[in-house]
Every structure is written in C-alpha cells, then in structure tokens.
Design an enzyme around this catalytic site. Structure first.
Site: not given
Length: 256
Positions: A59, A83, A127, A130-131, A186, A243, A246
């Site tokens: 993180d 974090k 959250d 993209a990640t 959030c 896809c 994959c």
C-alpha cells in the site's frame, strides 16, 4: 510443527478437513495482499492469525484519521504512518511468527508481476478499477488464484478467479476495462464500517480454502451483499472466450 504451534493452531487442527497437513500448508504459504485499508485490514489479520507463513502487504498510502472508522489494522497513533508499515506492526503483535513484508509503494508493471509470481494466492483489496485490472492481468499471466473483494456504501461483493484452471473466468470477463467507467470511492460516497469487515474476512476465508484445497471456492460465482437487508445474491460467472485478457490464456502462457 513445534509444541507452541500445535497449541496455537489447535482449533484448526481439530477440523477433519484441515488437520496438521492443512495447517502446515498455511505455515508454508506466501500471500500477497494489495491494499492495507478497509478490506485488507481484516483479510490480513485473519491470514496472520491463521498462521500464514509469509504475507506481503502492499500500500502506498498513509493512515488518516478518517480511516480509523473501518481500517482495523491501524490505531490513532498510526495516523501519518505508511499503512503497510502500520499494518506490519499490528500483524506482528498478533502473530510474530508470520513474516510480513511491508511494501510502501504502488505495485505496477514488472514489480507487480514479480510480486504476483512469488505468491501462492493474491488478494485484491484495492478501491480503483485501474489497479484491479492490473492485478488481474498479472494473475492471468502467472496463472495465480485471485481473491477479489469490493465494498462501497452498503453494498459488497466478492469472487475468486482461480486462473490455474483453463475454464475459470478472470476479472476482466465480468468487468471489462473501459475508459468511461465512473469511479466511486469511500472518500466521496461513504461506506458502512462493518461491511468491509464482512467482505475482508470472506476474502481471507477464500484464500485459506485455496491454500489448503478445502471445500469449494467462489471461482465462477460472484456474491453480492446488501447489508441494509442482509440479503445475499449469487451470480454464476463464465469465462468469456473473447476476453481481451484471458481469451488466449493457453497461448500466452505457452509463450511466456
């Protein structure tokens, strides 16, 4: 296992489906947890207390006061700290035998691929899309099982993408990557604190099941939770043969 471990993990060892063999698999396991926030907190805590031998906690963010409403790896004295490092210290207090590698960085590109390749199971506790898609691509490339969770407002979801199997869908099969997807988080929409605990704990459960080969994973299923009514919905998910990530899995793996 030594006598101390036999005592610490006695309640796992009593389970016929786990026993000593299953616990030893936990002790030898390497898990990558991407995100040390609302989902990563309970997930990492349960993995560490269950005896997972090595956890990489990644993180790039620092602890803020507003995180403490739900991110149970961190305490008020952690505000301002990275974090990943705060989480490492908390996990060490629960189980000093678990080796925690704190990565204070956003895993990307080759570095992300190397971290995924080195792990037995990957937990996506991030959250942003993209990640999530970057983690999914790395898991497809290295044929690693991915446990993905999400929580926003009062709604949560969880699934497993067990990319060791040719017929398993990947994250992109269900949530195709697109430039026009509206990001919600959030910080702008809020989240009910216990919801991330529920989903994060389930991510840990799915990861432990995968490590020990116990039960039936959520691969091929997506669970949705509306915590306002405590209603669960289960949706079957199939692999998309077209896809972009994959669809040609066997060819890309053979060429790797």
């Amino acid at each position: 296992m030594n006598d101390q471990q036999l005592l610490r993990y006695a309640r796992h060892i009593l389970l016929d489906e786990l026993g000593i063999e299953g616990q030893e698999q936990f002790l030898a396991a390497r898990v990558l947890v991407v995100g040390a926030g609302g989902l990563g907190s309970p997930a990492a805590l349960y993995l560490a207390t269950a005896g997972v031998g090595s956890i990489t906690l990644a993180d790039d963010d620092n602890v803020e006061l507003s995180n403490l409403q739900r991110q149970i790896l961190h305490v008020e004295a952690s505000v301002g700290r990275p974090k990943a490092e705060s989480g490492r210290d908390t996990l060490a207090a629960y189980n000093p035998e678990t080796q925690v590698n704190a990565r204070v960085e956003r895993l990307e590109g080759v570095v992300l691929g190397e971290a995924v390749a080195a792990a037995d199971v990957i937990l996506d506790c991030t959250d942003n899309f993209a990640t999530r898609h970057a983690i999914n691509r790395a898991c497809v490339q290295h044929r690693k099982p991915l446990v993905s969770g999400a929580a926003i407002r009062f709604d949560g979801q969880i699934s497993v993408y067990d990319l060791r199997h040719d017929d398993a869908p990947c994250y992109h099969c269900l949530f195709p990557e697109a430039d026009d997807v509206e990001e919600v988080n959030c910080a702008t929409t809020g989240v009910f604190a216990p919801l991330v605990g529920i989903i994060g704990a389930m991510q840990a459960a799915e990861a432990l099941k995968l490590l020990a080969g116990v039960g039936e994973s959520l691969s091929g299923r997506l669970l949705w939770l509306d915590v306002r009514t405590m209603q669960w919905r289960s949706v079957n998910v199939s692999r998309d043969p077209e896809c972009a990530v994959c669809g040609h899995r066997e060819h890309s793996v053979a060429a790797a």
